[in-house]
Design an enzyme around this catalytic site. Structure first.
Site, PDB file in Angstrom:
ATOM      1  N   GLU A   1      68.013  63.784 105.490  1.00  0.00           N
ATOM      2  CA  GLU A   1      68.272  62.336 105.388  1.00  0.00           C
ATOM      3  C   GLU A   1      68.524  61.738 106.783  1.00  0.00           C
ATOM      4  OE1 GLU A   1      69.836  64.662 103.563  1.00  0.00           O
ATOM      5  OE2 GLU A   1      68.895  64.292 101.617  1.00  0.00           O
TER       6      GLU A   1
ATOM      7  N   SER B   1      77.673  79.019 113.699  1.00  0.00           N
ATOM      8  CA  SER B   1      76.843  80.212 113.472  1.00  0.00           C
ATOM      9  C   SER B   1      77.215  81.313 114.457  1.00  0.00           C
ATOM     10  CB  SER B   1      75.362  79.884 113.634  1.00  0.00           C
ATOM     11  OG  SER B   1      74.956  79.016 112.615  1.00  0.00           O
TER      12      SER B   1
ATOM     13  N   GLU C   1      66.727  72.175 119.505  1.00  0.00           N
ATOM     14  CA  GLU C   1      66.770  72.899 118.224  1.00  0.00           C
ATOM     15  C   GLU C   1      65.465  72.723 117.462  1.00  0.00           C
ATOM     16  OE1 GLU C   1      71.447  73.129 116.938  1.00  0.00           O
ATOM     17  OE2 GLU C   1      70.141  71.876 115.756  1.00  0.00           O
TER      18      GLU C   1
ATOM     19  N   GLN D   1      77.673  77.565 119.060  1.00  0.00           N
ATOM     20  CA  GLN D   1      77.624  76.118 119.294  1.00  0.00           C
ATOM     21  C   GLN D   1      78.676  75.438 118.416  1.00  0.00           C
ATOM     22  OE1 GLN D   1      73.766  74.657 118.209  1.00  0.00           O
ATOM     23  NE2 GLN D   1      74.456  72.552 118.068  1.00  0.00           N
ATOM     24  N   GLY D   2      79.747  74.956 119.018  1.00  0.00           N
ATOM     25  CA  GLY D   2      80.858  74.372 118.256  1.00  0.00           C
ATOM     26  C   GLY D   2      80.779  72.855 118.234  1.00  0.00           C
TER      27      GLY D   2
HETATM   28  C1  LIG Z   1      72.897  77.595 108.124  1.00  0.00           C
HETATM   29  C2  LIG Z   1      73.672  76.575 108.907  1.00  0.00           C
HETATM   30  C3  LIG Z   1      74.030  76.848 110.229  1.00  0.00           C
HETATM   31  C4  LIG Z   1      74.785  75.911 110.933  1.00  0.00           C
HETATM   32  N1  LIG Z   1      75.157  76.235 112.230  1.00  0.00           N
HETATM   33  C5  LIG Z   1      75.917  75.364 112.933  1.00  0.00           C
HETATM   34  C6  LIG Z   1      76.385  75.710 114.237  1.00  0.00           C
HETATM   35  O1  LIG Z   1      76.108  76.786 114.758  1.00  0.00           O
HETATM   36  N2  LIG Z   1      77.166  74.821 114.897  1.00  0.00           N
HETATM   37  C7  LIG Z   1      77.503  73.615 114.361  1.00  0.00           C
HETATM   38  O2  LIG Z   1      78.180  72.846 115.023  1.00  0.00           O
HETATM   39  N3  LIG Z   1      77.088  73.252 113.111  1.00  0.00           N
HETATM   40  C8  LIG Z   1      76.310  74.100 112.391  1.00  0.00           C
HETATM   41  N4  LIG Z   1      75.890  73.770 111.124  1.00  0.00           N
HETATM   42  C9  LIG Z   1      76.355  72.522 110.525  1.00  0.00           C
HETATM   43  C10 LIG Z   1      75.297  71.440 110.375  1.00  0.00           C
HETATM   44  O3  LIG Z   1      74.992  70.863 111.609  1.00  0.00           O
HETATM   45  C11 LIG Z   1      75.863  70.410 109.383  1.00  0.00           C
HETATM   46  O4  LIG Z   1      75.969  71.056 108.118  1.00  0.00           O
HETATM   47  C12 LIG Z   1      75.000  69.185 109.240  1.00  0.00           C
HETATM   48  O5  LIG Z   1      74.999  68.433 110.424  1.00  0.00           O
HETATM   49  C13 LIG Z   1      75.441  68.282 108.062  1.00  0.00           C
HETATM   50  O6  LIG Z   1      76.793  68.005 108.162  1.00  0.00           O
HETATM   51  P1  LIG Z   1      77.782  68.237 106.916  1.00  0.00           P
HETATM   52  O7  LIG Z   1      77.568  69.628 106.418  1.00  0.00           O
HETATM   53  O8  LIG Z   1      79.153  67.858 107.341  1.00  0.00           O
HETATM   54  O9  LIG Z   1      77.271  67.259 105.774  1.00  0.00           O
HETATM   55  P2  LIG Z   1      77.612  65.704 105.641  1.00  0.00           P
HETATM   56  O10 LIG Z   1      77.419  65.035 106.945  1.00  0.00           O
HETATM   57  O11 LIG Z   1      78.919  65.562 104.974  1.00  0.00           O
HETATM   58  O12 LIG Z   1      76.460  65.220 104.663  1.00  0.00           O
HETATM   59  C14 LIG Z   1      76.523  65.398 103.240  1.00  0.00           C
HETATM   60  C15 LIG Z   1      75.287  64.749 102.626  1.00  0.00           C
HETATM   61  O13 LIG Z   1      75.308  63.332 102.891  1.00  0.00           O
HETATM   62  C16 LIG Z   1      74.108  62.918 103.528  1.00  0.00           C
HETATM   63  N5  LIG Z   1      74.406  61.868 104.520  1.00  0.00           N
HETATM   64  C17 LIG Z   1      75.440  61.853 105.410  1.00  0.00           C
HETATM   65  N6  LIG Z   1      75.371  60.737 106.167  1.00  0.00           N
HETATM   66  C18 LIG Z   1      74.272  60.048 105.756  1.00  0.00           C
HETATM   67  C19 LIG Z   1      73.661  58.817 106.170  1.00  0.00           C
HETATM   68  N7  LIG Z   1      74.178  58.084 107.149  1.00  0.00           N
HETATM   69  N8  LIG Z   1      72.524  58.423 105.533  1.00  0.00           N
HETATM   70  C20 LIG Z   1      71.983  59.175 104.520  1.00  0.00           C
HETATM   71  N9  LIG Z   1      72.529  60.349 104.080  1.00  0.00           N
HETATM   72  C21 LIG Z   1      73.648  60.774 104.702  1.00  0.00           C
HETATM   73  C22 LIG Z   1      73.606  64.164 104.237  1.00  0.00           C
HETATM   74  O14 LIG Z   1      72.205  64.095 104.464  1.00  0.00           O
HETATM   75  C23 LIG Z   1      73.973  65.260 103.236  1.00  0.00           C
HETATM   76  O15 LIG Z   1      73.003  65.331 102.220  1.00  0.00           O
HETATM   77  C24 LIG Z   1      75.148  74.680 110.363  1.00  0.00           C
HETATM   78  C25 LIG Z   1      74.748  74.409 109.049  1.00  0.00           C
HETATM   79  C26 LIG Z   1      74.038  75.332 108.311  1.00  0.00           C
HETATM   80  C27 LIG Z   1      73.657  75.018 106.917  1.00  0.00           C
END
Ligand SMILES: Cc1cc2nc3c(=O)[nH]c(=O)nc-3n(C[C@H](O)[C@H](O)[C@H](O)COP(=O)(O)OP(=O)(O)OC[C@H]3O[C@@H](n4cnc5c(N)ncnc54)[C@H](O)[C@@H]3O)c2cc1C
Length: 367
Positions: free
Chosen positions: A351, A153, A233, A118-119
């Protein structure tokens, strides 16, 4: 087939057909085991119940898939996270791919012949998914895709990807494609997680040519597809994960009962049991709604908050009651404890779930 007959038949089939995993806990071994389990369950028809006939299924409610996942998780036959990828991607294909494409591709996923990924997330677009910038440009009857995804993933094992791209401005400028991962111009670089497994990857797209008939829905449908996919999900696959957590809870009880060094804290164990029971009740209501033909929406964010809370509570209690098992030993508990930290990140952070509950369920307005 009704639920009770399905469960009874499945249990006796699983008793007669040993699909146990081997001792190797590497990701390669887990992915291979998953393919083996899916293939055997598909060939024996269990994996086909709960899916429509158009994609090789035998029909019946989605709750049959939840029961199958529960039995698989309870017997530790496959790692629940990677097992449940089907529950996220197959419904999207059924709803948005052309009927011919869905009929050709979904059976490959169900039968374990292929793994998909899933990209969605990008280096600058995680929680703020709508800001994604991987670009798709139309050239004749093809689209050409350039950009980068991250945290994808199992991308290194995937034959296909459900990919979100930018084709215009704003939410209406997002378009989804079903992309072959062996297309020229795709580079996959696995990333090591803190629990020592290359679960996800960076994926680069450099002028990747995708035929127009691989678009999911129409141009601009990508946001709607993502909003429909994300509740998946948090539904059937949560039922699998809850079964897996109950199994780990039973193992914790057993270990605390038999290990002299283990701590004893009945109140804490009771609190974990209550957290697991709460999410199980909540998820049961979600499964019933799905079985009755209901559409899933923002209310599944409550399931996500409850599940992540219960999961982390369980593994925190393991850390507290089994001294050193997380910090000092290279035990399965250690890997599972570390992975449980991700429960409040993947599929939308805790969050963001709370923001959705506040705005869309409680109508509390913007931040
Ligand atoms: C084990 C694992 C598997 C994954 N697999 C996939 C996958 O297969 N495909 C895919 O596309 N993605 C995948 N992801 C990615 C996942 O969807 C993202 O990590 C997640 O959506 C958070 O985005 P980010 O890491 O960019 O964090 P950010 O969005 O940068 O957030 C950083 C911090 O800021 C907080 N924050 C951000 N915006 C707000 C707001 N508006 N209000 C309050 N707090 C906020 C967040 O809660 C977090 O604590 C995976 C992640 C993990 C950990």
């Amino acid at each position: 087939m009704n639920r009770a007959d399905f469960r009874t038949g499945l249990r006796s089939w699983l008793d007669a057909n040993d699909l146990s995993a081997g001792p190797d806990h590497s990701l390669d071994a887990q992915v291979e085991q998953l393919a083996r389990v899916r293939r055997a369950l598909f060939d024996a028809d269990w994996m086909r119940y709960g899916w429509p006939a158009e994609v090789g299924g035998l029909g019946g409610p989605a709750v049959l898939r939840a029961i199958l996942g529960e039995e698989v998780a309870t017997r530790d036959l496959a790692e629940p996270g990677i097992y449940s990828m089907i529950e996220v991607l197959a419904p999207t294909m059924i709803s948005y791919a052309s009927p011919q494409l869905a009929a050709e591709m979904v059976p490959r996923l169900l039968s374990g012949r292929e793994q998909w990924c899933q990209g969605f997330s990008e280096p600058g677009s995680g929680s703020d998914l709508a800001s994604l910038s991987t670009k798709a440009e139309q050239r004749g009857d093809h689209w050409v895709i350039t950009g980068q995804k991250v945290w994808t993933s199992l991308a290194q094992y995937a034959a296909r990807c459900v990919l979100l791209t930018r084709t215009g401005i704003g939410h209406d400028g997002i378009t989804a494609f079903f992309v072959d991962m062996d297309s020229p111009g795709i580079t996959v670089r696995p990333l090591r997680t803190m629990h020592g497994i290359d679960e996800f990857a960076e994926v680069y797209f450099d002028e990747v040519v995708v035929p127009a008939d691989r678009m999911l829905g129409r141009p601009g449908d990508g946001w709607r597809i993502a909003m429909d996919l994300l509740p998946h999900e948090r539904s059937t696959c949560f039922w699998h994960r809850i079964a897996y957590l109950y199994r780990r809870f039973d193992q914790l009880l057993e270990q605390t009962a038999h290990d002299d060094r283990a701590g004893h804290d009945d109140a804490e164990l009771g609190a974990v049991h209550l957290a697991l029971h709460t999410i199980r009740c909540r998820s049961l209501a979600t499964q019933e709604r799905l079985a009755a033909g209901g559409k899933l929406g923002p209310e599944t964010s409550v399931d996500k908050v409850l599940l992540a809370t219960a999961e982390q509570h369980l593994f925190d209690t393991v850390r507290d009651l089994l001294p050193g098992v997380i910090e000092l030993a290279d035990s399965p508990w250690r890997a599972e404890y570390l992975y449980s930290r991700a429960a409040t990140i993947y599929g939308g952070t805790a969050e963001i779930q709370r923001n959705i509950i506040a705005r869309r369920l409680l109508d509390l307005g913007k931040e």
